[in-house]
Design a protein around this motif. Structure first.
Motif, PDB file in Angstrom:
ATOM      1  N   ASP A   1       0.819  -1.209   0.000  1.00 30.43           N
ATOM      2  CA  ASP A   1       0.000   0.000   0.000  1.00 30.43           C
ATOM      3  C   ASP A   1       0.855   1.263   0.000  1.00 30.43           C
ATOM      4  O   ASP A   1       0.549   2.237  -0.699  1.00 30.43           O
ATOM      5  CB  ASP A   1      -0.968  -0.009   1.190  1.00 30.43           C
ATOM      6  CG  ASP A   1      -0.325  -0.453   2.493  1.00 30.43           C
ATOM      7  OD1 ASP A   1       0.748  -1.065   2.444  1.00 30.43           O
ATOM      8  OD2 ASP A   1      -0.902  -0.189   3.557  1.00 30.43           O
TER       9      ASP A   1
ATOM     10  N   MET B   1       2.277   1.874  -3.481  1.00 31.26           N
ATOM     11  CA  MET B   1       1.273   2.419  -4.382  1.00 31.26           C
ATOM     12  C   MET B   1       1.031   3.897  -4.087  1.00 31.26           C
ATOM     13  O   MET B   1       0.948   4.731  -5.005  1.00 31.26           O
ATOM     14  CB  MET B   1      -0.024   1.615  -4.243  1.00 31.26           C
ATOM     15  CG  MET B   1      -0.995   1.806  -5.368  1.00 31.26           C
ATOM     16  SD  MET B   1      -0.491   0.995  -6.899  1.00 31.26           S
ATOM     17  CE  MET B   1      -1.126  -0.667  -6.632  1.00 31.26           C
TER      18      MET B   1
ATOM     19  N   PRO C   1      -3.739  -2.757  -3.721  1.00 28.45           N
ATOM     20  CA  PRO C   1      -2.320  -3.112  -3.727  1.00 28.45           C
ATOM     21  C   PRO C   1      -2.059  -4.587  -3.466  1.00 28.45           C
ATOM     22  O   PRO C   1      -2.956  -5.361  -3.143  1.00 28.45           O
ATOM     23  CB  PRO C   1      -1.773  -2.260  -2.582  1.00 28.45           C
ATOM     24  CG  PRO C   1      -2.910  -2.203  -1.608  1.00 28.45           C
ATOM     25  CD  PRO C   1      -4.158  -2.152  -2.451  1.00 28.45           C
TER      26      PRO C   1
ATOM     27  N   HIS D   1       4.452  -5.574 -10.599  1.00 26.45           N
ATOM     28  CA  HIS D   1       4.255  -4.382  -9.774  1.00 26.45           C
ATOM     29  C   HIS D   1       4.750  -3.106 -10.457  1.00 26.45           C
ATOM     30  O   HIS D   1       5.918  -2.730 -10.282  1.00 26.45           O
ATOM     31  CB  HIS D   1       5.019  -4.539  -8.448  1.00 26.45           C
ATOM     32  CG  HIS D   1       4.441  -5.517  -7.502  1.00 26.45           C
ATOM     33  ND1 HIS D   1       3.556  -5.176  -6.504  1.00 26.45           N
ATOM     34  CD2 HIS D   1       4.633  -6.862  -7.381  1.00 26.45           C
ATOM     35  CE1 HIS D   1       3.231  -6.252  -5.798  1.00 26.45           C
ATOM     36  NE2 HIS D   1       3.866  -7.290  -6.309  1.00 26.45           N
TER      37      HIS D   1
END
Length: 227
Positions: free
Chosen positions: A14, A17, A48, A195
């Motif tokens: 998180d 992100m 996330p 990612h």
């Protein structure tokens, strides 16, 4: 433009992100706890990676039933952008926002490395700043990234141009048709295992993920007539 990063018990990407939005776009971004039921103020919802609920039952299964996910479904139905990465992708499939499922890696091992991806479509809100057929380098970190769907669903994904990213060269998890990321039929919900938020600076090893965030902002500005 307002971004929400949904945080579940066990989320661990998180912050990555959040920082990607902050560093790449400088737009307002909030952490939103999984119990939140009103996401109406947000234009983009980011789900996330991590190990939501400890990956109990199946990866993403418990998180897909969290209160916030009803609001995510509503936002998606309204045409707002939703991006799920790694565990976020797993949650989106479990919630029925994307077809298919993520299974254990074919090797039965956790893989954490950079991989080569081919951009199969640059006509999505998430890929406008890429070139179709372009090769990019994005990291993976997962043990259950083996994307699977039945033959009928795969044919539909292929015919509708819903396969956005494919692994090139090395398929690290055994995903069917080398699939690394797909989008829904409406084109506003993207799920991917690699990612992009971990590839926004050269000092991270690649900045190829940065253009996913700039694409989102470009799409929103064009759609809303913003400067």
């Amino acid at each position: 433009m307002n971004f929400a990063v949904i945080v579940f018990p066990g989320s661990n990407c998180d912050v990555d992100m959040y920082k990607a939005v902050e560093d790449c776009l400088g737009q307002p971004v909030d952490y939103v706890w999984y119990t939140q039921t009103d996401l109406s103020k947000y234009d983009v919802i980011l789900i996330p990676g991590g190990f939501s609920y400890g990956d109990y039952l199946r990866t993403g299964a418990m998180a897909s039933l969290a209160p916030a996910m009803e609001s995510v479904k509503k936002a998606a139905a309204e045409g707002k952008l939703v991006l799920g990465v790694c565990n976020g992708f797993q949650i989106l499939t479990e919630a029925g926002l994307l077809p298919g499922a993520l299974r254990r890696n074919q090797s039965l091992k956790f893989h954490c490395k950079y991989v080569d991806l081919k951009v199969e479509s640059n006509s999505t809100p998430f890929t406008l700043d890429y070139q179709e057929g372009e090769m990019i380098k994005i990291p993976i970190a997962h043990g259950e990234g083996n994307y699977y769907c039945d033959p009928e669903t795969l044919k539909k994904l292929q015919e509708n141009n819903q396969i956005v990213f494919r692994y090139e060269g090395l398929n690290p998890n055994g995903s069917i048709d080398e699939i690394a990321g797909i989008i829904n039929e409406q084109g506003n919900v993207l799920g991917m295992m690699p990612h992009p938020e971990r590839a926004v600076h050269e000092w991270l090893g690649s900045e190829d993920g940065k253009r996913m965030f700039t694409s989102i902002l470009k799409y929103w500005r064009e759609r809303n007539g913003a400067a």
